[in-house]
Write a protein that holds these residues in place. Structure first.
Motif, PDB file in Angstrom:
ATOM      1  N   UNK A 209       0.783  -1.235   0.000  1.00 34.68           N
ATOM      2  CA  UNK A 209       0.000   0.000   0.000  1.00 34.68           C
ATOM      3  C   UNK A 209       0.821   1.295   0.000  1.00 34.68           C
ATOM      4  N   UNK A 210       1.819   1.363   0.887  1.00 34.36           N
ATOM      5  CA  UNK A 210       2.514   2.648   1.017  1.00 34.36           C
ATOM      6  C   UNK A 210       3.170   3.051  -0.303  1.00 34.36           C
ATOM      7  N   UNK A 211       3.779   2.075  -0.981  1.00 41.86           N
ATOM      8  CA  UNK A 211       4.345   2.374  -2.302  1.00 41.86           C
ATOM      9  C   UNK A 211       3.235   2.583  -3.325  1.00 41.86           C
ATOM     10  N   UNK A 212       2.117   1.857  -3.127  1.00 42.76           N
ATOM     11  CA  UNK A 212       0.959   2.030  -4.005  1.00 42.76           C
ATOM     12  C   UNK A 212       0.455   3.466  -3.978  1.00 42.76           C
ATOM     13  N   UNK A 213       0.465   4.063  -2.802  1.00 43.61           N
ATOM     14  CA  UNK A 213       0.023   5.456  -2.689  1.00 43.61           C
ATOM     15  C   UNK A 213       0.921   6.389  -3.506  1.00 43.61           C
ATOM     16  N   UNK A 214       2.229   6.067  -3.535  1.00 45.14           N
ATOM     17  CA  UNK A 214       3.136   6.905  -4.327  1.00 45.14           C
ATOM     18  C   UNK A 214       2.741   6.827  -5.803  1.00 45.14           C
ATOM     19  N   UNK A 215       2.371   5.621  -6.237  1.00 53.85           N
ATOM     20  CA  UNK A 215       1.949   5.434  -7.624  1.00 53.85           C
ATOM     21  C   UNK A 215       0.677   6.201  -7.934  1.00 53.85           C
ATOM     22  N   UNK A 216      -0.286   6.156  -6.999  1.00 52.97           N
ATOM     23  CA  UNK A 216      -1.563   6.846  -7.225  1.00 52.97           C
ATOM     24  C   UNK A 216      -1.363   8.354  -7.299  1.00 52.97           C
ATOM     25  N   UNK A 217      -0.347   8.856  -6.614  1.00 55.19           N
ATOM     26  CA  UNK A 217      -0.077  10.295  -6.611  1.00 55.19           C
ATOM     27  C   UNK A 217       0.573  10.748  -7.925  1.00 55.19           C
ATOM     28  N   UNK A 218       0.753   9.806  -8.851  1.00 57.08           N
ATOM     29  CA  UNK A 218       1.324  10.164 -10.143  1.00 57.08           C
ATOM     30  C   UNK A 218       0.466   9.638 -11.289  1.00 57.08           C
ATOM     31  N   UNK A 219      -0.001   8.393 -11.153  1.00 58.71           N
ATOM     32  CA  UNK A 219      -0.744   7.751 -12.248  1.00 58.71           C
ATOM     33  C   UNK A 219      -2.251   7.848 -12.056  1.00 58.71           C
ATOM     34  N   UNK A 411      -4.614  12.859   4.212  1.00 50.23           N
ATOM     35  CA  UNK A 411      -3.766  13.583   3.258  1.00 50.23           C
ATOM     36  C   UNK A 411      -3.132  14.831   3.875  1.00 50.23           C
ATOM     37  N   UNK A 412      -3.540  15.163   5.096  1.00 54.99           N
ATOM     38  CA  UNK A 412      -3.025  16.369   5.751  1.00 54.99           C
ATOM     39  C   UNK A 412      -1.707  16.050   6.455  1.00 54.99           C
ATOM     40  N   UNK A 413      -0.661  16.766   6.063  1.00 53.92           N
ATOM     41  CA  UNK A 413       0.676  16.472   6.574  1.00 53.92           C
ATOM     42  C   UNK A 413       0.747  16.565   8.106  1.00 53.92           C
ATOM     43  N   UNK A 432       9.856   9.145   2.636  1.00 57.93           N
ATOM     44  CA  UNK A 432       9.369   9.241   1.249  1.00 57.93           C
ATOM     45  C   UNK A 432       7.839   9.239   1.202  1.00 57.93           C
ATOM     46  N   UNK A 433       7.226   8.483   2.117  1.00 52.43           N
ATOM     47  CA  UNK A 433       5.763   8.429   2.189  1.00 52.43           C
ATOM     48  C   UNK A 433       5.231   9.771   2.694  1.00 52.43           C
ATOM     49  N   UNK A 434       5.907  10.284   3.712  1.00 49.56           N
ATOM     50  CA  UNK A 434       5.460  11.557   4.290  1.00 49.56           C
ATOM     51  C   UNK A 434       5.572  12.694   3.271  1.00 49.56           C
ATOM     52  N   UNK A 435       6.540  12.616   2.384  1.00 46.87           N
ATOM     53  CA  UNK A 435       6.739  13.701   1.408  1.00 46.87           C
ATOM     54  C   UNK A 435       5.562  13.866   0.452  1.00 46.87           C
ATOM     55  N   UNK A 436       4.810  12.771   0.205  1.00 42.66           N
ATOM     56  CA  UNK A 436       3.649  12.926  -0.692  1.00 42.66           C
ATOM     57  C   UNK A 436       2.669  13.945  -0.135  1.00 42.66           C
ATOM     58  N   UNK A 437       2.646  14.082   1.185  1.00 42.16           N
ATOM     59  CA  UNK A 437       1.721  15.038   1.811  1.00 42.16           C
ATOM     60  C   UNK A 437       2.282  16.455   1.795  1.00 42.16           C
ATOM     61  N   UNK A 438       3.557  16.575   1.358  1.00 43.32           N
ATOM     62  CA  UNK A 438       4.139  17.915   1.275  1.00 43.32           C
ATOM     63  C   UNK A 438       4.065  18.444  -0.146  1.00 43.32           C
ATOM     64  N   UNK A 439       4.111  17.526  -1.113  1.00 39.72           N
ATOM     65  CA  UNK A 439       4.182  17.942  -2.516  1.00 39.72           C
ATOM     66  C   UNK A 439       2.919  17.529  -3.261  1.00 39.72           C
ATOM     67  N   UNK A 441      -0.331  17.173  -2.203  1.00 35.09           N
ATOM     68  CA  UNK A 441      -1.197  16.164  -1.572  1.00 35.09           C
ATOM     69  C   UNK A 441      -2.647  16.306  -2.055  1.00 35.09           C
ATOM     70  N   UNK A 442      -3.326  15.205  -2.236  1.00 36.11           N
ATOM     71  CA  UNK A 442      -4.746  15.225  -2.631  1.00 36.11           C
ATOM     72  C   UNK A 442      -5.478  14.124  -1.873  1.00 36.11           C
ATOM     73  N   UNK A 443      -6.808  14.245  -1.760  1.00 36.43           N
ATOM     74  CA  UNK A 443      -7.564  13.153  -1.136  1.00 36.43           C
ATOM     75  C   UNK A 443      -7.355  11.864  -1.928  1.00 36.43           C
TER      76      UNK A 443
END
Ligand code: 4AD
Ligand code: MG
Length: 479
Positions: A209-219, A411-413, A432-439, A441-443
């Protein structure tokens, strides 16, 4: 030339043509002037019967054709004289690739217990039951990719070896190349993982999941489908130490969208199996009925397998909050009579007995429970305004209990960091996971479906060890 499979031969039914079938002998039966040989090649639950006139084939060859032997039989396909099959093969030529010593071959043409078959997992795919299960398992895996592909999701390959235990989903298996007898030590006397293969501590993943979230934040919309590992010592009929999980993760999805997707997904998969595995499901339905004959009425499945599957496809899932479920459980008969093994009260995790009461007794339908107390759920789940619950969802199925677990994500940092610190996760391992909420971030939301629990449901089997080819459980990793 590659041989035609029995599935194709039966479909084409080219009467009068010479064909060759290649497979394994299930049974051999001598009659007056003919020998009947039943062959199965795994392509379908159906066998083809070869009819051999002993004078047509060398005796030494016929002698080697025994239960378990691997053979090729050539002959003319004809309408069958006997009952039980439409066509049969009048054999003119037989090749025995490998015979099987009848004294030693463990799979005799009789009923074997599932427990015994687990001990011979290298041969059990040759039984009707496991052939059916493995074909259904394949069909479901295929349908999963098809479902997501049709909806614009991308298959993301998340790592199996991981440096984080951020999920906190269970005990992990360590991955190391250090010598267990003589590991390098640091100045504090502890094992020095800097010297290990990856220069750090690593484990087998419990979830993508955690890596999956990184993918969703791009794809946008992704899914994973891979093996996951949990070293929890739960020796139950629903837990494996190595199981396969499907984890979709979607940007811009809120909890309701997540629930809609989970419901549509499960109904699609069950319908796919009904539409594409009818022979195998019919076989398993009959098997289950036979198996349950000796049980007391209340221990028998309430519906035959296919009716149960159609029910799930045709009825919407009941949705309610954890808080509502607790009220129902508190007021339930088994609770008042003290029949639950574990007490229920707001704040405690639901046990399988509670989940099954809701699904099988109260609603008689699949249930989606939402908004669990934050204390009993993972740190990444979206925190609600009430300060007590998180936007979690579990899908509960009859006979199974939890089949899917998921949530909307926080999604709130600032809120996420606060929770990370409360549960004591080292920022270093998930920076790296936490950074998605800095750059940007979306629901977003996602869930995990336990593949073997789905296969359990669709096949009507009762033990998760019987729906994966080679199960891994505490004290057992043979084959
Ligand atoms: O509820 P779980 O632990 O959720 C997660 O791992 C999340 N990361 C999912 C997500 O939101 N992406 O596990 C999800 C599902 C469970 O509902 C269950 O079906 C299955 O995985 N599961 C197991 N199946 C077999 N053996 C085990 N030991 C399992 N543990 C969980
Ligand atoms: Mg769960």
């Amino acid at each position: 030339m590659t041989p035609k499979t029995i599935a194709t031969i039966l479909k084409d039914a080219q009467i009068g043509k010479e064909i060759t079938i290649k497979g394994w002998v299930r049974t051999k039966r001598d009659s007056k002037n003919v020998i009947f040989i039943n062959i199965n090649d795994g392509s379908t639950i159906k066998n083809i019967q070869a009819v051999v006139v002993p004078t047509d084939i060398e005796e030494s060859i016929i002698h080697q054709v025994v239960t378990g032997a691997g053979v090729a039989i050539t002959g003319i396909l004809t309408p069958s004289q006997g009952s039980g099959q439409d066509v049969e093969l009048l054999a003119s030529h037989i090749i025995v690739y490998g015979t099987a010593d009848p004294e030693k071959y463990p799979l005799q043409p009789k009923k074997h217990s599932l427990e015994f078959l687990r001990e011979i997992a290298h041969l059990r795919p040759r039984t009707n039951t496991f052939g059916a299960i493995l074909r259904i398992r394949h069909a479901l895996a295929y349908a999963i990719h098809q479902f997501f592909n049709e909806r614009g999701f991308f298959y993301l390959h998340t790592p199996i070896i991981t440096g984080s235990d951020a999920e906190g989903a269970g005990e992990m298996f360590r991955v190391t190349t250090l010598d267990p007898k003589n590991p390098p030590l640091n100045d504090k006397g502890a094992v020095d993982y800097k010297e290990d293969f990856f220069g750090r501590e690593t484990n087998l993943t419990v979830s993508g999941q955690l890596e999956g979230e990184l993918g969703a934040m791009a794809l946008g919309k992704i899914y994973t489908f891979g093996p996951t590992f949990r070293a929890e010592n739960s020796n139950t009929a629903r837990h494996l130490a190595e199981f396969w999980m499907i984890e979709p993760e979607m940007a811009f999805y809120e909890l309701e969208d997540n629930m809609d997707l989970a419901e549509e997904f499960l109904q699609y998969l069950v319908k796919y199996a009904l539409d594409n595995c009818s022979d195998d499901i019919a076989f398993l339905e009959k098997r289950l009925l036979d198996e349950e004959k000796s049980l007391k009425k209340e221990e028998q499945s309430p519906l035959p397998l296919r009716e149960k599957l159609h029910f799930v496809v045709n009825n919407s899932f009941k949705r309610l909050t954890y808080t509502e479920a607790i009220k129902i459980l508190e007021n339930s008969k088994p609770n008042k009579k003290g029949q639950f093994k574990y007490p229920v009260s707001w704040g405690t995790d639901l046990q399988s007995e509670h989940e099954r009461y809701l699904v099988e007794k109260e609603f008689n339908a699949p249930v989606i429970l939402t908004d669990y107390p934050r204390e009993i759920k993972s740190f990444y789940m979206k925190q609600s305004e009430d300060g007590k619950t998180v936007r979690a969802m579990d899908v509960l199925f009859p006979g199974i209990g939890e089949i899917i677990g998921g949530s909307q994500r926080e999604e709130d940092y600032d809120k996420l960091i606060k929770r990370v610190d409360e549960v004591g996760i080292d920022h270093e391992t998930i920076w790296w996971y936490l950074e998605t909420r800095k750059f940007g971030t979306v629901p977003h939301s996602g869930f995990g479906l336990g593949f073997e629990r789905l296969v359990l449901f669709v096949t009507g089997m009762k033990n998760i060890r019987d729906v994966i080819p080679f199960p891994r459980t505490p004290k057992s990793a043979n084959f």
